[in-house]
Design a protein around this motif. Structure first.
Motif, PDB file in Angstrom:
ATOM      1  N   VAL A   2       0.800  -1.296   0.131  1.00  0.00           N
ATOM      2  CA  VAL A   2       0.080  -0.053   0.034  1.00  0.00           C
ATOM      3  C   VAL A   2       0.847   1.167  -0.175  1.00  0.00           C
ATOM      4  N   ALA A   3       0.819   2.136  -0.893  1.00  0.00           N
ATOM      5  CA  ALA A   3       1.716   3.019  -1.179  1.00  0.00           C
ATOM      6  C   ALA A   3       0.845   4.310  -0.394  1.00  0.00           C
ATOM      7  N   TRP A   4       1.024   4.402   1.014  1.00  0.00           N
ATOM      8  CA  TRP A   4       0.298   5.389   1.743  1.00  0.00           C
ATOM      9  C   TRP A   4       0.676   6.885   1.763  1.00  0.00           C
ATOM     10  N   LYS A   5      -0.101   7.759   1.452  1.00  0.00           N
ATOM     11  CA  LYS A   5       0.090   9.034   1.790  1.00  0.00           C
ATOM     12  C   LYS A   5      -1.251   9.494   2.184  1.00  0.00           C
TER      13      LYS A   5
ATOM     14  N   LEU B 104       9.914   3.650  -4.184  1.00  0.00           N
ATOM     15  CA  LEU B 104       8.766   3.055  -3.946  1.00  0.00           C
ATOM     16  C   LEU B 104       8.864   1.656  -4.892  1.00  0.00           C
ATOM     17  N   ILE B 105       9.139   1.669  -6.199  1.00  0.00           N
ATOM     18  CA  ILE B 105       9.404   0.854  -6.961  1.00  0.00           C
ATOM     19  C   ILE B 105      10.320  -0.400  -6.531  1.00  0.00           C
ATOM     20  N   GLU B 106      11.396   0.365  -6.115  1.00  0.00           N
ATOM     21  CA  GLU B 106      12.553  -0.559  -5.392  1.00  0.00           C
ATOM     22  C   GLU B 106      11.847  -1.499  -4.351  1.00  0.00           C
ATOM     23  N   LEU B 107      11.200  -0.726  -3.563  1.00  0.00           N
ATOM     24  CA  LEU B 107      10.502  -1.542  -2.054  1.00  0.00           C
ATOM     25  C   LEU B 107       9.499  -2.343  -2.752  1.00  0.00           C
ATOM     26  N   ILE B 108       8.836  -2.104  -3.522  1.00  0.00           N
ATOM     27  CA  ILE B 108       7.898  -3.245  -4.160  1.00  0.00           C
ATOM     28  C   ILE B 108       8.636  -4.180  -4.606  1.00  0.00           C
ATOM     29  N   ASP B 109       9.669  -4.287  -5.484  1.00  0.00           N
ATOM     30  CA  ASP B 109      10.614  -5.168  -5.950  1.00  0.00           C
ATOM     31  C   ASP B 109      11.132  -5.844  -4.852  1.00  0.00           C
ATOM     32  N   ARG B 110      11.554  -5.051  -3.833  1.00  0.00           N
ATOM     33  CA  ARG B 110      12.186  -5.958  -2.753  1.00  0.00           C
ATOM     34  C   ARG B 110      11.529  -6.784  -1.976  1.00  0.00           C
ATOM     35  N   HIS B 111      10.091  -6.665  -1.774  1.00  0.00           N
ATOM     36  CA  HIS B 111       9.046  -7.211  -1.007  1.00  0.00           C
ATOM     37  C   HIS B 111       8.442  -8.471  -2.153  1.00  0.00           C
ATOM     38  N   ASP B 112       9.018  -8.220  -3.301  1.00  0.00           N
ATOM     39  CA  ASP B 112       8.118  -9.258  -4.381  1.00  0.00           C
ATOM     40  C   ASP B 112       6.838  -9.151  -4.429  1.00  0.00           C
ATOM     41  N   ALA B 113       6.290  -7.964  -4.340  1.00  0.00           N
ATOM     42  CA  ALA B 113       4.801  -7.456  -4.214  1.00  0.00           C
ATOM     43  C   ALA B 113       4.262  -7.876  -5.575  1.00  0.00           C
ATOM     44  N   ASP B 114       3.064  -8.270  -5.914  1.00  0.00           N
ATOM     45  CA  ASP B 114       2.365  -8.266  -7.245  1.00  0.00           C
ATOM     46  C   ASP B 114       1.213  -7.309  -7.594  1.00  0.00           C
ATOM     47  N   LEU B 115       1.135  -6.615  -6.163  1.00  0.00           N
ATOM     48  CA  LEU B 115       0.017  -5.602  -6.530  1.00  0.00           C
ATOM     49  C   LEU B 115       0.633  -4.351  -5.612  1.00  0.00           C
ATOM     50  N   VAL B 116       0.311  -3.302  -5.897  1.00  0.00           N
ATOM     51  CA  VAL B 116       0.371  -2.081  -5.417  1.00  0.00           C
ATOM     52  C   VAL B 116      -0.797  -1.249  -5.421  1.00  0.00           C
ATOM     53  N   VAL B 117      -1.304  -0.864  -4.395  1.00  0.00           N
ATOM     54  CA  VAL B 117      -2.467  -0.052  -3.625  1.00  0.00           C
ATOM     55  C   VAL B 117      -2.331   1.382  -3.770  1.00  0.00           C
ATOM     56  N   SER B 118      -2.850   2.366  -4.440  1.00  0.00           N
ATOM     57  CA  SER B 118      -2.513   3.724  -4.234  1.00  0.00           C
ATOM     58  C   SER B 118      -3.666   4.666  -4.568  1.00  0.00           C
ATOM     59  N   GLY B 119      -3.746   5.758  -4.162  1.00  0.00           N
ATOM     60  CA  GLY B 119      -4.792   6.844  -4.607  1.00  0.00           C
ATOM     61  C   GLY B 119      -4.226   7.201  -6.003  1.00  0.00           C
ATOM     62  N   ALA B 120      -4.895   7.900  -6.805  1.00  0.00           N
ATOM     63  CA  ALA B 120      -4.686   8.198  -8.065  1.00  0.00           C
ATOM     64  C   ALA B 120      -4.963   9.813  -7.966  1.00  0.00           C
ATOM     65  N   TYR B 121      -3.841  10.736  -8.255  1.00  0.00           N
ATOM     66  CA  TYR B 121      -3.841  12.128  -8.349  1.00  0.00           C
ATOM     67  C   TYR B 121      -3.788  12.662  -9.789  1.00  0.00           C
ATOM     68  N   GLY B 122      -4.816  13.620  -9.961  1.00  0.00           N
ATOM     69  CA  GLY B 122      -4.724  14.286 -11.492  1.00  0.00           C
ATOM     70  C   GLY B 122      -5.758  15.112 -11.387  1.00  0.00           C
ATOM     71  N   HIS B 123      -5.743  15.889 -12.513  1.00  0.00           N
ATOM     72  CA  HIS B 123      -6.642  16.711 -12.895  1.00  0.00           C
ATOM     73  C   HIS B 123      -6.814  17.112 -14.225  1.00  0.00           C
ATOM     74  N   SER B 124      -7.897  17.607 -14.559  1.00  0.00           N
ATOM     75  CA  SER B 124      -7.909  17.923 -16.159  1.00  0.00           C
ATOM     76  C   SER B 124      -7.292  19.152 -16.694  1.00  0.00           C
ATOM     77  N   ARG B 125      -6.519  19.247 -17.806  1.00  0.00           N
ATOM     78  CA  ARG B 125      -6.020  20.180 -18.273  1.00  0.00           C
ATOM     79  C   ARG B 125      -6.063  20.177 -19.688  1.00  0.00           C
ATOM     80  N   LEU B 126      -7.048  20.884 -20.050  1.00  0.00           N
ATOM     81  CA  LEU B 126      -7.432  21.513 -21.762  1.00  0.00           C
ATOM     82  C   LEU B 126      -7.901  19.912 -22.059  1.00  0.00           C
ATOM     83  N   ARG B 127      -7.406  19.097 -23.186  1.00  0.00           N
ATOM     84  CA  ARG B 127      -7.996  18.124 -23.275  1.00  0.00           C
ATOM     85  C   ARG B 127      -7.243  16.897 -22.955  1.00  0.00           C
TER      86      ARG B 127
END
Length: 273
Positions: free
Chosen positions: A157-160, A227-250
């Motif tokens: 879980v990529a926590w913020k 974060l990617i290095e941590l995921i690989d170190r734990h041999d994780a096959d799934l990462v859970v995270s929030g998605a952050y973004g906004h619309s910018r023109l098109r």
């Protein structure tokens, strides 16, 4: 808590077996209805006035070809599921991202495969995962290229401490409950007392839902890489995270971590906004 309906998006021109296999395994796990979905649009050929009639005929032929392809994909989808769970089929001659966003209202979870990263280059034939996760109001599971293991065997879980991450953790509870190993990780340039308290609260929240998670914090200015290095170190096959973004023109402008995770096409990624 469980998922009762899962919508699996199928690209009209791509292989569907990996994403159907992943989605059907999840549907079987929770006895959920599995909804197969495919949408595609065709470009109107560009021509002068003298070629308008021919262009219209070509356009209609391409739409007829897509209708035939929908029927083929439905048969393949049903054969892959092989009656293991209840299924439903939907298709649409519409822009795939727009159509998928509309169809998502009927699902607890949307599953798709993305061979591109944060944004697809063919918006008439494939759904754009970045746009989908920011518009659906539903959690999105992006199936990666590594399908050797069942989804959610080992989860990071990529926590913020943001509303997007809180939403993602809550929506992912069924997957987290079924995991063999869960790590809640915070990667930031500075790990202060606020960050430490928030990650403790998340671990406690998960424990109340029957998830035995542990925490890990990393101080790094290379947040995405670390974060990617941590995921690989734990041999994780799934990462859970929030998605952050906004619309910018098109276009959609993504946060740095969101873009990095969308671009990691080998990983399974569970995102919510």
């Amino acid at each position: 808590m469980s998922y009762k309906s899962i919508l699996v998006n199928l690209d009209i021109d791509g292989p569907i077996a990996p994403v159907v296999k992943a989605a059907s395994e999840l549907a079987l796990r929770w006895n959920a209805k599995l909804i197969g979905f495919c949408a595609a649009d065709v470009y109107l050929p560009i021509t002068g006035p003298e070629g308008a009639t021919l262009a219209g005929e070509v356009w209609q032929q391409m739409r007829d070809d897509d209708e035939r392809r929908f029927k083929e994909l439905r048969k393949e989808f049903e054969a892959l599921v092989a009656g293991a769970v209840e299924t439903e089929w939907r298709d649409a001659q519409e822009r795939p991202t727009y159509a998928l966003v509309q169809a998502s209202r009927n699902a607890d979870l949307v599953v798709l495969h993305a061979s591109d990263g944060a944004a697809t280059k063919d918006t008439a034939r494939r759904s754009d995962p970045g746009s989908v996760v920011l518009q659906t109001g539903r959690p999105l599971l992006v199936v990666g290229t590594d399908t050797a293991h069942r989804v959610g065997r080992k989860i990071v879980v990529a926590w913020k401490d943001t509303k997007e991450a809180r939403r993602a953790v809550f929506d992912a509870v069924p997957l987290l409950q079924a995991a063999d190993d869960v790590v809640v990780a915070t990667v930031a340039s500075t790990i202060d007392q606020w960050a430490r308290e928030s990650i403790v609260d998340v671990v406690a929240f998960l424990a109340r839902h029957g998830v035995n998670a542990r925490s890990e914090t990393i101080e790094s200015y290379r947040e995405s890489d670390s974060l990617i290095e941590l995921i690989d170190r734990h041999d994780a096959d799934l990462v859970v995270s929030g998605a952050y973004g906004h619309s910018r023109l098109r276009e959609w402008a993504f946060g740095g971590m969101t873009r990095s995770l969308l671009d990691e096409i080998r990983l399974h990624r569970f995102m919510a906004n």
